[in-house]
Design a protein around this motif. Structure first.
Motif, short mmCIF file in Angstrom:
data_model
loop_
_atom_site.label_atom_id
_atom_site.label_comp_id
_atom_site.label_asym_id
_atom_site.label_seq_id
_atom_site.Cartn_x
_atom_site.Cartn_y
_atom_site.Cartn_z
N ALA A 244 8.33 4.40 2.80
CA ALA A 244 9.37 3.54 3.34
C ALA A 244 8.91 2.83 4.60
O ALA A 244 9.19 1.65 4.81
CB ALA A 244 10.63 4.36 3.63
N LEU A 245 8.18 3.56 5.45
CA LEU A 245 7.66 2.95 6.68
C LEU A 245 6.70 1.81 6.37
O LEU A 245 6.76 0.75 7.00
CB LEU A 245 6.95 4.01 7.53
N GLU A 246 5.85 2.02 5.38
CA GLU A 246 4.90 0.98 5.00
C GLU A 246 5.63 -0.28 4.53
O GLU A 246 5.29 -1.41 4.92
CB GLU A 246 3.98 1.50 3.90
N LEU A 247 6.66 -0.09 3.72
CA LEU A 247 7.44 -1.23 3.23
C LEU A 247 8.17 -1.91 4.39
O LEU A 247 8.21 -3.14 4.48
CB LEU A 247 8.44 -0.77 2.18
N PHE A 248 8.77 -1.11 5.26
CA PHE A 248 9.52 -1.66 6.39
C PHE A 248 8.63 -2.49 7.30
O PHE A 248 9.02 -3.58 7.75
CB PHE A 248 10.15 -0.51 7.18
#
Length: 300
Positions: free
Chosen positions: A146-150
């Motif tokens: 999720a962090l990578e996408l965000f």
């Protein structure tokens, strides 16, 4: 009642519209979203799920705003539910003067103020929300994924930083038409924000209402502590008959500033901080928004 020919024509029209939309969709950049059920599509600089993208385009093509309209524009999980409750309570306070039977006690805020696209540090909250609305029998996205996408900007109505900057710049250009609210300010001292909001939307509190404590009563009615403990917000679903039915309790998590510490490693936090410094530095945004080193001010 419609004739057979009219029904046939409408059906053919819808089929053509669906085909046209599908062709248009194939031209958009696409990435996997925060739940395994839906992909995200990049349209005019923002990432959308298919369900919301249809609504966005329909609103652009057919919706005509009026001078008296009030729009609540926020990144998901940045205080949207709370803000909807406050605006509804302020605008309708004369109609629902008896707060003991107020609609917010039996109806969730998203039912009181609909989403335009559907009905016509927000990172950790967004991740928790995505997992809570994902069925239990499907794989949940990890915090690292999720962090990578965000950070890439792939999040509901993201990129997050572009969203904030867009409205910050619009507020500077037309302050009389746009009120820029910051969750941390409202959470620390909600009463001034409630009064400011009422003034801005053209429903200021009278001297009599001030003396009777109406602003304080509205702030208490719409507080996270009150709304999250109501049966309507602990049970039931929002849009139960639709394909995007969501349990009402998913909209109420903790409302706690700084809860990111329970989830993010120092390295993860620093990565978000660095992007925030690069994006917000020199813009004039409040210090706890632009200076990400002030971790204690980050919303959960």
């Amino acid at each position: 009642m419609m004739s057979f020919e009219q029904n046939k024509e409408e059906e053919q029209s819808l089929q053509k519209a669906d085909q046209s939309f599908a062709e248009f969709l194939s031209t958009l950049p696409r990435d996997y979203g925060w739940t395994p059920l839906f992909d995200c599509y990049l349209y005019q600089g923002c990432w959308y799920y298919l369900f919301f993208l249809r609504g966005v385009i329909a609103a652009q093509q057919h919706f005509e705003a009026q001078p008296t309209d009030i729009f609540l524009c926020s990144v998901p999980k940045s205080g949207t539910t709370w803000l909807k409750a406050l605006v509804f309570a302020i605008v309708t306070r004369k109609k629902y003067s008896d707060l003991s039977s107020h609609p917010l006690l039996s109806t969730m805020p998203h039912e009181c103020i609909p989403f335009l696209e559907v009905d016509v540090d927000a990172f950790v909250s967004l991740w928790n929300f995505a997992n809570r609305v994902t069925p239990k029998d499907t794989t949940h996205i990890s915090l690292e994924e999720a962090l990578e996408l965000f950070c890439k900007g792939v999040s509901y109505y993201g990129p997050y930083w572009d969203h904030v900057l867009g409205f910050w710049k619009a507020r500077k250009e037309a302050p009389q038409r746009l009120l820029f609210l910051v969750y941390e300010e409202m959470r620390k001292n909600p009463l001034p924000s409630v009064k400011n909001l009422a003034d801005f939307i053209g429903h200021p509190f009278s001297v009599e209402e001030e003396n009777e404590g109406v602003p304080q009563k509205i702030a208490e009615l719409c507080s996270f502590e009150n709304l999250s403990n109501l049966d309507v917000n602990k049970k039931g679903k929002h849009r139960p008959e639709s394909a995007v039915a969501i349990e009402n309790r998913a909209f109420f998590r903790k409302s706690k500033i700084g809860d990111w510490r329970s989830h993010l490693t120092p390295e993860m936090a620093e990565r978000l901080d660095q992007i925030t410094r690069e994006k917000f530095g020199g813009t004039g945004l409040p210090s706890y928004v632009s200076d990400a080193n002030t971790h204690d001010m980050h919303k959960e």
